[in-house]
Design a protein around this motif. Structure first.
Motif, PDB file in Angstrom:
ATOM      1  N   GLY A  75     -13.907  -4.015   7.443  1.00  0.00           N
ATOM      2  CA  GLY A  75     -12.625  -3.526   6.954  1.00  0.00           C
ATOM      3  C   GLY A  75     -11.667  -4.646   6.608  1.00  0.00           C
ATOM      4  N   ARG A  76     -10.620  -4.267   5.877  1.00  0.00           N
ATOM      5  CA  ARG A  76      -9.603  -5.228   5.483  1.00  0.00           C
ATOM      6  C   ARG A  76      -8.256  -4.529   5.407  1.00  0.00           C
ATOM      7  NH1 ARG A  76     -12.077  -5.870  -0.545  1.00  0.00           N
ATOM      8  NH2 ARG A  76     -11.171  -4.019  -1.509  1.00  0.00           N
ATOM      9  N   ALA A  77      -7.206  -5.318   5.463  1.00  0.00           N
ATOM     10  CA  ALA A  77      -5.848  -4.804   5.335  1.00  0.00           C
ATOM     11  C   ALA A  77      -5.080  -5.748   4.431  1.00  0.00           C
ATOM     12  CB  ALA A  77      -5.177  -4.695   6.703  1.00  0.00           C
ATOM     13  N   TRP A  78      -4.074  -5.190   3.760  1.00  0.00           N
ATOM     14  CA  TRP A  78      -3.234  -5.964   2.857  1.00  0.00           C
ATOM     15  C   TRP A  78      -1.827  -6.046   3.432  1.00  0.00           C
ATOM     16  CZ3 TRP A  78      -5.210  -7.599  -2.067  1.00  0.00           C
ATOM     17  CH2 TRP A  78      -6.508  -7.147  -2.336  1.00  0.00           C
ATOM     18  N   LEU A  90       1.546  -3.337  -7.224  1.00  0.00           N
ATOM     19  CA  LEU A  90       0.335  -3.658  -6.476  1.00  0.00           C
ATOM     20  C   LEU A  90       0.125  -2.673  -5.339  1.00  0.00           C
ATOM     21  CD1 LEU A  90      -2.047  -5.497  -5.800  1.00  0.00           C
ATOM     22  CD2 LEU A  90      -0.472  -6.948  -4.491  1.00  0.00           C
ATOM     23  N   THR A  91       1.206  -2.291  -4.669  1.00  0.00           N
ATOM     24  CA  THR A  91       1.086  -1.328  -3.566  1.00  0.00           C
ATOM     25  C   THR A  91       0.528  -0.003  -4.058  1.00  0.00           C
ATOM     26  OG1 THR A  91       2.959  -2.351  -2.404  1.00  0.00           O
ATOM     27  CG2 THR A  91       2.376  -0.105  -1.779  1.00  0.00           C
ATOM     28  N   ARG A  92       1.042   0.504  -5.176  1.00  0.00           N
ATOM     29  CA  ARG A  92       0.528   1.758  -5.731  1.00  0.00           C
ATOM     30  C   ARG A  92      -0.949   1.621  -6.113  1.00  0.00           C
ATOM     31  NH1 ARG A  92       5.852   2.126  -8.125  1.00  0.00           N
ATOM     32  NH2 ARG A  92       5.104   0.974  -9.946  1.00  0.00           N
ATOM     33  N   HIS A  93      -1.303   0.485  -6.700  1.00  0.00           N
ATOM     34  CA  HIS A  93      -2.694   0.257  -7.109  1.00  0.00           C
ATOM     35  C   HIS A  93      -3.627   0.294  -5.897  1.00  0.00           C
ATOM     36  CE1 HIS A  93      -5.901  -1.449  -9.678  1.00  0.00           C
ATOM     37  NE2 HIS A  93      -6.227  -2.167  -8.612  1.00  0.00           N
ATOM     38  N   LEU A  94      -3.225  -0.363  -4.814  1.00  0.00           N
ATOM     39  CA  LEU A  94      -4.069  -0.416  -3.621  1.00  0.00           C
ATOM     40  C   LEU A  94      -4.126   0.924  -2.902  1.00  0.00           C
ATOM     41  CD1 LEU A  94      -2.928  -3.885  -2.223  1.00  0.00           C
ATOM     42  CD2 LEU A  94      -5.072  -3.366  -3.395  1.00  0.00           C
ATOM     43  N   GLN A  95      -3.003   1.619  -2.821  1.00  0.00           N
ATOM     44  CA  GLN A  95      -2.996   2.919  -2.155  1.00  0.00           C
ATOM     45  C   GLN A  95      -3.843   3.934  -2.911  1.00  0.00           C
ATOM     46  OE1 GLN A  95       1.275   3.601  -1.810  1.00  0.00           O
ATOM     47  NE2 GLN A  95       1.247   3.014   0.352  1.00  0.00           N
ATOM     48  N   ALA A  96      -3.871   3.828  -4.228  1.00  0.00           N
ATOM     49  CA  ALA A  96      -4.716   4.724  -5.012  1.00  0.00           C
ATOM     50  C   ALA A  96      -6.196   4.491  -4.717  1.00  0.00           C
ATOM     51  CB  ALA A  96      -4.440   4.533  -6.507  1.00  0.00           C
ATOM     52  N   ARG A  97      -6.545   3.293  -4.282  1.00  0.00           N
ATOM     53  CA  ARG A  97      -7.928   2.965  -3.919  1.00  0.00           C
ATOM     54  C   ARG A  97      -8.241   3.284  -2.460  1.00  0.00           C
ATOM     55  NH1 ARG A  97     -11.044  -0.828  -6.349  1.00  0.00           N
ATOM     56  NH2 ARG A  97     -11.447  -1.713  -4.279  1.00  0.00           N
ATOM     57  N   GLY A  98      -7.225   3.739  -1.714  1.00  0.00           N
ATOM     58  CA  GLY A  98      -7.434   4.049  -0.310  1.00  0.00           C
ATOM     59  C   GLY A  98      -7.389   2.842   0.602  1.00  0.00           C
ATOM     60  N   GLU A  99      -6.764   1.755   0.150  1.00  0.00           N
ATOM     61  CA  GLU A  99      -6.682   0.540   0.958  1.00  0.00           C
ATOM     62  C   GLU A  99      -5.586   0.672   2.020  1.00  0.00           C
ATOM     63  OE1 GLU A  99      -8.529  -2.213   0.547  1.00  0.00           O
ATOM     64  OE2 GLU A  99      -9.381  -2.069  -1.470  1.00  0.00           O
ATOM     65  N   LEU A 100      -5.738  -0.079   3.103  1.00  0.00           N
ATOM     66  CA  LEU A 100      -4.730  -0.128   4.165  1.00  0.00           C
ATOM     67  C   LEU A 100      -3.679  -1.160   3.774  1.00  0.00           C
ATOM     68  CD1 LEU A 100      -3.568   0.468   6.970  1.00  0.00           C
ATOM     69  CD2 LEU A 100      -5.194  -1.204   7.915  1.00  0.00           C
ATOM     70  N   VAL A 101      -2.447  -0.707   3.540  1.00  0.00           N
ATOM     71  CA  VAL A 101      -1.359  -1.583   3.109  1.00  0.00           C
ATOM     72  C   VAL A 101      -0.287  -1.630   4.199  1.00  0.00           C
ATOM     73  CG1 VAL A 101       0.409  -2.023   1.362  1.00  0.00           C
ATOM     74  CG2 VAL A 101      -1.792  -1.025   0.691  1.00  0.00           C
ATOM     75  N   ILE A 102       0.131  -2.842   4.539  1.00  0.00           N
ATOM     76  CA  ILE A 102       1.147  -3.069   5.571  1.00  0.00           C
ATOM     77  C   ILE A 102       2.349  -3.727   4.927  1.00  0.00           C
ATOM     78  CG2 ILE A 102       1.671  -4.265   7.735  1.00  0.00           C
ATOM     79  CD1 ILE A 102      -1.408  -4.173   8.250  1.00  0.00           C
ATOM     80  N   GLU A 103       3.535  -3.215   5.233  1.00  0.00           N
ATOM     81  CA  GLU A 103       4.768  -3.759   4.682  1.00  0.00           C
ATOM     82  C   GLU A 103       5.264  -4.918   5.536  1.00  0.00           C
ATOM     83  OE1 GLU A 103       9.022  -1.978   3.070  1.00  0.00           O
ATOM     84  OE2 GLU A 103       8.074  -1.075   4.818  1.00  0.00           O
ATOM     85  N   ILE A 104       5.530  -6.058   4.890  1.00  0.00           N
ATOM     86  CA  ILE A 104       6.009  -7.253   5.579  1.00  0.00           C
ATOM     87  C   ILE A 104       7.354  -7.661   4.990  1.00  0.00           C
ATOM     88  CG2 ILE A 104       5.561  -9.702   6.033  1.00  0.00           C
ATOM     89  CD1 ILE A 104       3.757  -7.893   7.609  1.00  0.00           C
ATOM     90  N   ASP A 105       8.308  -7.970   5.861  1.00  0.00           N
ATOM     91  CA  ASP A 105       9.618  -8.433   5.397  1.00  0.00           C
ATOM     92  C   ASP A 105       9.511  -9.849   4.857  1.00  0.00           C
ATOM     93  OD1 ASP A 105      10.702  -6.081   6.330  1.00  0.00           O
ATOM     94  OD2 ASP A 105      11.139  -6.922   8.308  1.00  0.00           O
TER      95      ASP A 105
END
Length: 368
Positions: A75-78, A90-105
């Motif tokens: 597995g991987r996370a962004w 980029l966030t929308r692109h990754l979420q559409a692929r089902g990727e795990l996206v983490i928000e960083i300040d």
């Protein structure tokens, strides 16, 4: 909560900008840098970035695996900076692929000054920060929430500009020639705006009077147009809030604008993991101020989402004026020796907790 390093084998940190995104692949176990790349902030660039990561992960395993390479490596996370600004695409692109996206300040400037600053360094920092966090923040949702955010931002701008134009009208009237100034005698600012919008120049007037009338009329009409447009946006906000969470509007002190600010900060169920986290996000969580023999005092929390804090403040002020339960609470706390500011802060914390419960569990709330 389970550590991110237990869930994935690699974290891809991304430092986002207007034209380019810089990414770094970090080993979740060691924190070592496995690869770096810079791509254009376009759909083609997003695809290139995903392909780079996929190719790199395939290279980590020499076996010919036909399944998703992410599954082969555990597995991987962004970890992405600015998921609702430069990194939104980029966030929308990754979420559409089902990727795990983490928000960083984004890092604070003070921290940046203590060391080197570059896009690759920031990308590595984003990934490593995600690995050290106890609670991971997922990006705020799009759709209705993002539409609310756009409408709120635009309406706030319109209201600010309308207020500025109205104040200019007022100051111009104060210094206007006396015959012109007499037309506004005894009127409040809204009536002044209406009168100024109807002014006309006449032959024989001097240059000062003609110029003042022209500017007054233009500014007044601008203020009226901006106010009308802001009212139209408010209707749209009301419609979206009603479709999302009409139950918020049933609570004392919560109108469509306040409800919209709350929904924009909260986003969706599960994003904020606890009442304490929501209070910290709102900037109403108490911060201990222990010093010497003073052990029971707290200082003002100036952090968090200030728009959410503003919404809670409006709720408190409204309830203190019109809600009998809140007024009784304030009276009781006053007799106990609490100041008005302390009572306001207590109410904001209580209301934040109450709203969080309602948003997460869809339960009606009670006023204090």
């Amino acid at each position: 909560m389970t550590s991110l390093s237990d869930l994935v084998e690699v974290v891809i940190g991304v430092d986002t900008h207007v034209d380019t995104h810089t990414a770094a692949i970090i080993d979740a176990g060691t924190g070592g840098v496995l690869g770096q790349v810079q791509v254009a902030a376009t759909p083609a660039g997003y695809a290139e970035l995903v392909e780079f990561v996929d190719t790199h992960l395939r290279g980590e395993d020499e076996a010919d695996i036909e399944t998703d390479p992410c599954a082969a490596t555990g597995g991987r996370a962004w970890a992405i900076e600015g998921t609702r600004s430069h990194g939104a695409g980029l966030t929308r692109h990754l979420q559409a692929r089902g990727e795990l996206v983490i928000e960083i300040d984004r890092p604070q400037r003070a921290k940046r000054r203590r060391g080197a600053k570059s896009d690759p360094i920031d990308a590595v920092r984003a990934a490593r920060e995600a690995l050290t966090r106890e609670h991971l923040a997922t990006p705020r949702s799009g759709g209705n929430r993002h539409a609310l955010a756009i409408l709120l931002s635009t309406r706030d701008s319109l209201v600010t500009e309308a207020g500025r134009a109205a104040r200019q009208v007022f100051h111009l009237i104060i210094t206007a020639p006396e015959p012109l100034r007499a037309k506004f005698a005894g009127k409040k600012l809204p009536a002044m705006i209406t009168t100024a919008a109807r002014l006309r120049t006449r032959p024989g007037q001097d240059i000062e009077t003609t110029t003042t009338i022209t500017i007054l009329r233009d500014l007044a009409r601008r203020a009226q147009d901006l106010t009308t447009q802001a009212a139209q946006y408010k209707k749209q906000i009301h419609h979206i809030v009603t479709s999302m969470r009409a139950d918020l509007l049933d609570q004392p002190g919560i109108g469509p604008i306040v409800a919209a600010r709350i929904l924009c900060a909260w986003s969706h169920p599960g994003r904020i993991h606890s009442e304490a986290a929501f209070a910290m996000l709102a900037g109403v969580a108490p911060i201990p101020a222990t010093s010497g023999r003073t052990t029971n005092r707290h200082r003002l929390n100036r952090h968090g989402d200030r728009q959410l804090n503003r919404a809670l403040h409006v709720i408190v002020l409204t309830r203190l004026r019109h809600d009998p339960h809140t007024r009784a609470y304030a009276q009781r706390r006053t007799t106990q020796g609490r100041t008005h500011r302390e009572i306001t802060r207590c109410l904001k914390r209580y209301i934040a907790r109450d709203i969080y419960r309602q948003l997460e569990h869809h339960n009606p709330t009670n006023t204090p």
